[in-house]
Write a protein that holds these residues in place. Structure first.
Motif, PDB file in Angstrom:
ATOM      1  N   LEU A 133      -7.873   6.058   1.507  1.00  0.00           N
ATOM      2  CA  LEU A 133      -7.279   6.286   2.824  1.00  0.00           C
ATOM      3  C   LEU A 133      -6.487   7.593   2.759  1.00  0.00           C
ATOM      4  O   LEU A 133      -5.355   7.631   2.270  1.00  0.00           O
ATOM      5  N   LYS A 134      -7.091   8.657   3.239  1.00  0.00           N
ATOM      6  CA  LYS A 134      -6.513   9.996   3.118  1.00  0.00           C
ATOM      7  C   LYS A 134      -5.069  10.044   3.616  1.00  0.00           C
ATOM      8  O   LYS A 134      -4.772   9.603   4.720  1.00  0.00           O
ATOM      9  N   PHE A 135      -4.200  10.551   2.779  1.00  0.00           N
ATOM     10  CA  PHE A 135      -2.770  10.740   3.052  1.00  0.00           C
ATOM     11  C   PHE A 135      -1.990   9.426   3.169  1.00  0.00           C
ATOM     12  O   PHE A 135      -0.879   9.429   3.688  1.00  0.00           O
ATOM     13  N   CYS A 136      -2.538   8.313   2.701  1.00  0.00           N
ATOM     14  CA  CYS A 136      -1.815   7.037   2.754  1.00  0.00           C
ATOM     15  C   CYS A 136      -1.040   6.868   1.451  1.00  0.00           C
ATOM     16  O   CYS A 136      -1.620   6.596   0.397  1.00  0.00           O
ATOM     17  N   SER A 137       0.267   7.046   1.533  1.00  0.00           N
ATOM     18  CA  SER A 137       1.113   6.919   0.355  1.00  0.00           C
ATOM     19  C   SER A 137       2.504   6.465   0.772  1.00  0.00           C
ATOM     20  O   SER A 137       2.849   6.484   1.958  1.00  0.00           O
ATOM     21  N   ALA A 138       3.288   6.043  -0.224  1.00  0.00           N
ATOM     22  CA  ALA A 138       4.642   5.569   0.057  1.00  0.00           C
ATOM     23  C   ALA A 138       5.500   5.746  -1.186  1.00  0.00           C
ATOM     24  O   ALA A 138       4.997   5.907  -2.297  1.00  0.00           O
ATOM     25  N   PHE A 139       6.787   5.667  -0.981  1.00  0.00           N
ATOM     26  CA  PHE A 139       7.784   5.873  -2.031  1.00  0.00           C
ATOM     27  C   PHE A 139       8.583   4.593  -2.238  1.00  0.00           C
ATOM     28  O   PHE A 139       8.819   3.836  -1.298  1.00  0.00           O
ATOM     29  N   GLY A 140       9.022   4.372  -3.481  1.00  0.00           N
ATOM     30  CA  GLY A 140       9.921   3.264  -3.764  1.00  0.00           C
ATOM     31  C   GLY A 140      10.760   3.549  -4.995  1.00  0.00           C
ATOM     32  O   GLY A 140      10.385   4.350  -5.852  1.00  0.00           O
ATOM     33  N   ALA A 141      11.903   2.884  -5.086  1.00  0.00           N
ATOM     34  CA  ALA A 141      12.778   3.047  -6.247  1.00  0.00           C
ATOM     35  C   ALA A 141      12.182   2.374  -7.481  1.00  0.00           C
ATOM     36  O   ALA A 141      12.485   2.755  -8.610  1.00  0.00           O
ATOM     37  N   THR A 142      11.312   1.384  -7.265  1.00  0.00           N
ATOM     38  CA  THR A 142      10.628   0.677  -8.352  1.00  0.00           C
ATOM     39  C   THR A 142       9.130   0.687  -8.047  1.00  0.00           C
ATOM     40  O   THR A 142       8.728   0.896  -6.893  1.00  0.00           O
ATOM     41  N   PRO A 143       8.295   0.421  -9.048  1.00  0.00           N
ATOM     42  CA  PRO A 143       6.859   0.339  -8.769  1.00  0.00           C
ATOM     43  C   PRO A 143       6.541  -0.745  -7.731  1.00  0.00           C
ATOM     44  O   PRO A 143       5.708  -0.529  -6.841  1.00  0.00           O
ATOM     45  N   GLU A 144       7.217  -1.866  -7.826  1.00  0.00           N
ATOM     46  CA  GLU A 144       6.987  -2.974  -6.885  1.00  0.00           C
ATOM     47  C   GLU A 144       7.335  -2.572  -5.456  1.00  0.00           C
ATOM     48  O   GLU A 144       6.620  -2.908  -4.514  1.00  0.00           O
ATOM     49  N   GLU A 145       8.427  -1.866  -5.305  1.00  0.00           N
ATOM     50  CA  GLU A 145       8.846  -1.415  -3.972  1.00  0.00           C
ATOM     51  C   GLU A 145       7.839  -0.409  -3.407  1.00  0.00           C
ATOM     52  O   GLU A 145       7.499  -0.459  -2.229  1.00  0.00           O
TER      53      GLU A 145
END
Length: 72
Positions: A24-36
Motif C-alpha cells: 500500500l504505497k505510502f502507508c506507514s505509521a510511527f510508534g514509541a514501541t514496535p507494538e504501537e
C-alpha cells in the motif's frame, strides 16, 4: 481485510519505530514501541483502503514477501 505484510524498523532520526505496508504505497505509521507502530499502521491501512474505495482507486492484493521468505 487482506493480510498485508508489515515491516517494522527502528528510526534513529525519529527516535521511534516505523511500520509500513509495502503493498500500500505510502502507508506507514510511527510508534514509541514496535507494538504501537503496528497498531497505528493497522489504523492507517483501514483509512488507506477506505480512501481508495471512496476515490475508485484499485486496492492491491497482498504480494510483498521479504526476501528471507522467498528463499527455497
Amino acid at each position: 481485510m487482506n493480510n498485508y505484510h508489515i515491516n517494522v524498523f527502528y528510526s534513529k532520526d525519529d527516535e521511534g519505530y516505523i511500520a509500513d505496508i509495502p503493498d500500500l504505497k505510502f502507508c506507514s505509521a510511527f510508534g514509541a514501541t514496535p507494538e504501537e507502530a503496528v497498531h497505528e499502521v493497522e489504523i492507517a491501512k483501514s483509512l488507506w483502503i477506505e480512501a481508495a474505495k471512496a476515490s475508485g482507486k484499485p486496492i492491491p492484493e497482498p504480494k510483498y514477501r521479504p526476501a528471507i521468505y522467498q528463499i527455497s
